[in-house]
Write a protein that holds these residues in place. Structure first.
Motif, PDB file in Angstrom:
ATOM      1  N   GLN A 121       0.839  -1.185   0.000  1.00 60.53           N
ATOM      2  CA  GLN A 121       0.000   0.000   0.000  1.00 60.53           C
ATOM      3  C   GLN A 121       0.881   1.243   0.000  1.00 60.53           C
ATOM      4  O   GLN A 121       1.404   1.648   1.048  1.00 60.53           O
ATOM      5  N   PRO A 122       1.114   1.883  -1.157  1.00 58.01           N
ATOM      6  CA  PRO A 122       1.914   3.112  -1.176  1.00 58.01           C
ATOM      7  C   PRO A 122       1.191   4.252  -0.445  1.00 58.01           C
ATOM      8  O   PRO A 122      -0.014   4.459  -0.618  1.00 58.01           O
ATOM      9  N   LEU A 123       1.955   4.975   0.366  1.00 53.13           N
ATOM     10  CA  LEU A 123       1.440   6.121   1.119  1.00 53.13           C
ATOM     11  C   LEU A 123       2.276   7.335   0.756  1.00 53.13           C
ATOM     12  O   LEU A 123       3.487   7.364   1.021  1.00 53.13           O
ATOM     13  N   GLU A 124       1.662   8.325   0.129  1.00 52.32           N
ATOM     14  CA  GLU A 124       2.404   9.517  -0.267  1.00 52.32           C
ATOM     15  C   GLU A 124       2.484  10.492   0.896  1.00 52.32           C
ATOM     16  O   GLU A 124       1.464  10.833   1.519  1.00 52.32           O
ATOM     17  N   VAL A 125       3.694  10.937   1.186  1.00 49.33           N
ATOM     18  CA  VAL A 125       3.939  11.869   2.289  1.00 49.33           C
ATOM     19  C   VAL A 125       3.927  13.290   1.736  1.00 49.33           C
ATOM     20  O   VAL A 125       4.692  13.617   0.815  1.00 49.33           O
ATOM     21  N   MET A 126       3.060  14.124   2.290  1.00 50.23           N
ATOM     22  CA  MET A 126       2.974  15.525   1.901  1.00 50.23           C
ATOM     23  C   MET A 126       3.778  16.340   2.919  1.00 50.23           C
ATOM     24  O   MET A 126       3.373  16.468   4.079  1.00 50.23           O
ATOM     25  N   TRP A 127       4.938  16.859   2.481  1.00 52.67           N
ATOM     26  CA  TRP A 127       5.823  17.599   3.370  1.00 52.67           C
ATOM     27  C   TRP A 127       5.500  19.088   3.332  1.00 52.67           C
ATOM     28  O   TRP A 127       5.005  19.607   2.337  1.00 52.67           O
ATOM     29  N   GLY A 128       5.792  19.765   4.424  1.00 52.48           N
ATOM     30  CA  GLY A 128       5.601  21.201   4.497  1.00 52.48           C
ATOM     31  C   GLY A 128       6.554  21.805   5.516  1.00 52.48           C
ATOM     32  O   GLY A 128       7.168  21.097   6.323  1.00 52.48           O
ATOM     33  N   ARG A 129       6.680  23.127   5.493  1.00 56.63           N
ATOM     34  CA  ARG A 129       7.538  23.841   6.450  1.00 56.63           C
ATOM     35  C   ARG A 129       6.670  24.431   7.553  1.00 56.63           C
ATOM     36  O   ARG A 129       5.752  25.207   7.289  1.00 56.63           O
ATOM     37  N   VAL A 130       6.993  24.039   8.777  1.00 56.71           N
ATOM     38  CA  VAL A 130       6.261  24.518   9.950  1.00 56.71           C
ATOM     39  C   VAL A 130       7.286  24.959  10.986  1.00 56.71           C
ATOM     40  O   VAL A 130       8.073  24.138  11.486  1.00 56.71           O
ATOM     41  N   GLY A 131       7.304  26.268  11.295  1.00 57.35           N
ATOM     42  CA  GLY A 131       8.240  26.763  12.300  1.00 57.35           C
ATOM     43  C   GLY A 131       9.688  26.518  11.958  1.00 57.35           C
ATOM     44  O   GLY A 131      10.512  26.239  12.838  1.00 57.35           O
ATOM     45  N   VAL A 176       2.887  16.947   6.810  1.00 61.52           N
ATOM     46  CA  VAL A 176       1.617  17.563   7.177  1.00 61.52           C
ATOM     47  C   VAL A 176       0.439  16.646   6.858  1.00 61.52           C
ATOM     48  O   VAL A 176      -0.668  16.849   7.353  1.00 61.52           O
ATOM     49  N   ASP A 177       0.680  15.624   6.030  1.00 62.87           N
ATOM     50  CA  ASP A 177      -0.376  14.666   5.716  1.00 62.87           C
ATOM     51  C   ASP A 177       0.255  13.435   5.063  1.00 62.87           C
ATOM     52  O   ASP A 177       1.325  13.521   4.452  1.00 62.87           O
ATOM     53  N   VAL A 178      -0.392  12.301   5.233  1.00 63.44           N
ATOM     54  CA  VAL A 178       0.025  11.050   4.597  1.00 63.44           C
ATOM     55  C   VAL A 178      -1.219  10.456   3.945  1.00 63.44           C
ATOM     56  O   VAL A 178      -2.210  10.183   4.627  1.00 63.44           O
ATOM     57  N   VAL A 179      -1.160  10.281   2.615  1.00 65.06           N
ATOM     58  CA  VAL A 179      -2.338   9.882   1.855  1.00 65.06           C
ATOM     59  C   VAL A 179      -2.057   8.554   1.150  1.00 65.06           C
ATOM     60  O   VAL A 179      -1.053   8.410   0.452  1.00 65.06           O
ATOM     61  N   GLY A 180      -2.941   7.590   1.330  1.00 66.10           N
ATOM     62  CA  GLY A 180      -2.824   6.323   0.634  1.00 66.10           C
ATOM     63  C   GLY A 180      -3.256   6.450  -0.815  1.00 66.10           C
ATOM     64  O   GLY A 180      -4.285   7.065  -1.117  1.00 66.10           O
ATOM     65  N   LYS A 181      -2.480   5.876  -1.723  1.00 66.01           N
ATOM     66  CA  LYS A 181      -2.766   5.931  -3.148  1.00 66.01           C
ATOM     67  C   LYS A 181      -3.069   4.516  -3.659  1.00 66.01           C
ATOM     68  O   LYS A 181      -2.582   3.529  -3.093  1.00 66.01           O
ATOM     69  N   PRO A 182      -3.895   4.394  -4.722  1.00 66.32           N
ATOM     70  CA  PRO A 182      -4.245   3.058  -5.237  1.00 66.32           C
ATOM     71  C   PRO A 182      -2.996   2.257  -5.596  1.00 66.32           C
ATOM     72  O   PRO A 182      -2.119   2.751  -6.321  1.00 66.32           O
ATOM     73  N   PRO A 183      -2.878   1.025  -5.121  1.00 63.78           N
ATOM     74  CA  PRO A 183      -1.669   0.237  -5.401  1.00 63.78           C
ATOM     75  C   PRO A 183      -1.441  -0.008  -6.888  1.00 63.78           C
ATOM     76  O   PRO A 183      -0.287  -0.105  -7.320  1.00 63.78           O
ATOM     77  N   GLU A 184      -2.521  -0.115  -7.684  1.00 61.46           N
ATOM     78  CA  GLU A 184      -2.339  -0.424  -9.101  1.00 61.46           C
ATOM     79  C   GLU A 184      -1.716   0.731  -9.873  1.00 61.46           C
ATOM     80  O   GLU A 184      -1.360   0.565 -11.044  1.00 61.46           O
ATOM     81  N   TRP A 185      -1.557   1.892  -9.251  1.00 60.44           N
ATOM     82  CA  TRP A 185      -0.865   2.994  -9.899  1.00 60.44           C
ATOM     83  C   TRP A 185       0.648   2.818  -9.871  1.00 60.44           C
ATOM     84  O   TRP A 185       1.370   3.604 -10.483  1.00 60.44           O
ATOM     85  N   PHE A 186       1.126   1.812  -9.170  1.00 59.38           N
ATOM     86  CA  PHE A 186       2.556   1.662  -8.953  1.00 59.38           C
ATOM     87  C   PHE A 186       2.995   0.258  -9.365  1.00 59.38           C
ATOM     88  O   PHE A 186       2.194  -0.679  -9.417  1.00 59.38           O
ATOM     89  N   ALA A 187       4.286   0.147  -9.647  1.00 57.93           N
ATOM     90  CA  ALA A 187       4.891  -1.146  -9.999  1.00 57.93           C
ATOM     91  C   ALA A 187       6.329  -1.131  -9.505  1.00 57.93           C
ATOM     92  O   ALA A 187       6.839  -0.096  -9.026  1.00 57.93           O
ATOM     93  N   PHE A 188       6.984  -2.281  -9.605  1.00 55.43           N
ATOM     94  CA  PHE A 188       8.373  -2.415  -9.183  1.00 55.43           C
ATOM     95  C   PHE A 188       9.235  -2.745 -10.397  1.00 55.43           C
ATOM     96  O   PHE A 188       8.803  -3.464 -11.316  1.00 55.43           O
ATOM     97  N   ASP A 189      10.468  -2.228 -10.384  1.00 54.81           N
ATOM     98  CA  ASP A 189      11.377  -2.500 -11.489  1.00 54.81           C
ATOM     99  C   ASP A 189      12.261  -3.702 -11.147  1.00 54.81           C
ATOM    100  O   ASP A 189      12.061  -4.373 -10.129  1.00 54.81           O
TER     101      ASP A 189
END
Length: 494
Positions: free
Chosen positions: A124-134, A140-153
């Motif tokens: 289950q790939p989880l995209e990390v949304m980074w941001g600058r705080v202080g 600032v958020d972690v969002v799960g993305k559909p697994p079929e959007w990704f593959a391995f080389d």
């Protein structure tokens, strides 16, 4: 042997050992044969997806099944019910506090739920949304993305199959995607999907339900049989048939006075209906075993003992799921610490709250009735209490055996129990030979025990073959002997 006993390798041999991997997909003969495309992108070896030629969407559709969806919810709920905390470990105090604050700002419930999809789909790939705080770079958020959007080389690296990059996809950026997986390997970096184990059982169950409904429609309701004279033509027969169909719906019909209707029950079909029921129950059990590791707590024909044994298996799966989620969260923490402070990161952990051991509690109750005295340290250790849970007045000073205790330790109130009067009836009841053997064993335990606080546990180990009642009797004798021995030492000292 030179170099202090270590074998001296030649420079060429050293380079061969520390060089790149020898057995790879690009060097193995026949690797990827049968796939029909470049091994720059590995196909998902999931047998269900390969056979059907479909995407991970078929597994998401399975979760709409009531039984599959219920098992998934129960499995996730078991992990969410666990306790969690951030352990500082070797991290600096300031770093640990900052990470604790960052985790509090994240939607940890959503992150945990997304990570727990990994055992269901394999990865289950989880995209990390980074941001600058202080002045810090933080997630600032972690969002799960559909697994079929990704593959391995071929190097088992995650690639995003974007439209711009074509069929080879694009390599994801470092620290951009968390990748919780269940049982990944070099051969199969996609992991093992538990929903794949439920696919055929669920589809067969749904097909069996269709056949069962047809069976019930055909044999579950009485048949209406209409009778007409032989001279009736086909049109008259069709009209009577239409009347019977209307009668099934409305329970009323108008027929000619020379026709008749009779109701015929479908007898002897109960056994056939039971076959469908057993088939559907078996398919449900297969799904329960695949997702929960057991079917004892989801089926009606079970008892408390088998359900408890089945729950132990579920706890193992729960701990494995929690380990997958914790690994993803700790990877996120390590990235955050490395980007901002460096050094050792704190560790996020989850655990199940232990239930009080009922057997040990009953044993301690019996020992207390026999005269045993326990310290607050014992209760804190045995029942996992926190400091401050017990009042200071609960502490009972115990003097070590073989040392002259303080006078107050053995000073007796006016209503002190008469130990001789307590022991004598017991000796007469149990029998002199048995008591003699007990006294010998008790004397041995008392002499080799360092303190009175350790005596109850030592006696339980010595008399493990006794039931609770006889163990209480033995404990009473032992404590009496210990008390009398202490008095004798005090008297000798005087």
């Amino acid at each position: 042997m030179p170099n202090g006993g270590f074998h001296a390798f030649s420079e060429s041999a050293s380079k061969a050992l520390t060089g790149p991997a020898v057995a790879t997909r690009r060097t193995a003969a026949g690797a990827g044969s049968g796939f029909g495309f470049d091994l720059s992108v590995l196909p998902n070896p999931d047998p269900v997806l390969r056979k059907l030629g479909k995407s991970m969407q078929v597994y998401r559709d399975l979760r709409t099944d009531p039984h599959v969806g219920g098992c998934v919810r129960r499995r996730k709920a078991a992990v969410r019910a666990m306790k969690s905390d951030l352990n500082r470990g070797q991290a600096k105090s300031r770093v640990a506090k900052s990470v604790q604050s960052l985790l509090a700002d994240l939607d940890m419930g959503g992150l945990l739920g997304e990570a727990l999809d990994a055992p269901l789909y394999g990865y289950q790939p989880l995209e990390v949304m980074w941001g600058r705080v202080g002045g810090l770079i933080v997630p600032v958020d972690v969002v799960g993305k559909p697994p079929e959007w990704f593959a391995f080389d071929a190097e088992n690296r995650l690639r995003f199959m974007s439209r711009e990059a074509g069929r080879l996809g694009e390599l994801v950026e470092d620290r951009k995607f968390l990748l919780p997986c269940q049982d990944p390997s070099y051969e199969n970096p996609y992991g093992q999907a538990d929903l794949a184990r439920t696919f055929w059982a669920t589809k067969f169950k749904q097909g069996g339900m269709d056949f069962w409904f047809r069976f019930l429609e055909k044999y579950g309701t009485p048949w209406l049989v209409g009778k007409q004279p032989r001279s009736s033509d086909d049109q008259a027969t069709e009209r009577l048939l239409d009347m019977l169909e209307a009668m099934i719906q409305d329970a009323v019909a108008v027929i000619p006075d020379d026709s008749s209707i009779s109701i015929v029950e479908a007898a002897g079909k109960a056994g056939s209906a039971e076959v469908y029921r057993e088939f559907l129950t078996h398919m449900r059990s297969e799904v329960s075993i695949a997702l929960l590791g057991q079917n004892q707590t989801t089926e009606a024909e079970t008892n408390h003992a088998s359900a408890t044994a089945g729950q132990d298996v579920t706890d193992d799966i729960r701990d494995a799921d929690a380990g997958i989620a914790c690994a993803a969260i700790n990877q996120l923490i390590a990235w955050t610490v490395d980007l901002n402070w460096g050094g050792e990161p704190p560790l996020y952990s989850m655990w199940a709250e232990d239930e009080v051991n009922q057997v040990m509690a009953e044993r301690d109750e019996n020992l207390a009735k026999a005269g045993a005295r326990f310290t607050p340290q014992y209760f804190t250790r045995a029942y996992k209490l926190q400091d401050g849970d017990l009042l200071p007045s609960a502490a009972v000073p115990i003097a070590p055996l073989g040392q002259p205790p303080a006078a107050v330790a053995f000073s007796e109130p006016q209503d002190a129990p008469d130990y001789a009067a307590t022991v004598a009836p017991m000796l007469a009841t149990v029998g002199q030979p048995i008591v003699d053997a007990w006294v010998t064993r008790i004397r041995s335990v008392v002499h080799r025990t360092a303190s009175l606080a350790e005596l109850p546990n030592a006696l339980v180990a010595e008399f493990a073959e006794l039931d609770d009642d006889r163990l209480v009797q033995a404990m009473t004798l032992a404590l009496s002997c210990a008390q009398l021995a202490g008095r004798a030492e005090v008297a000798d000292g005087e």
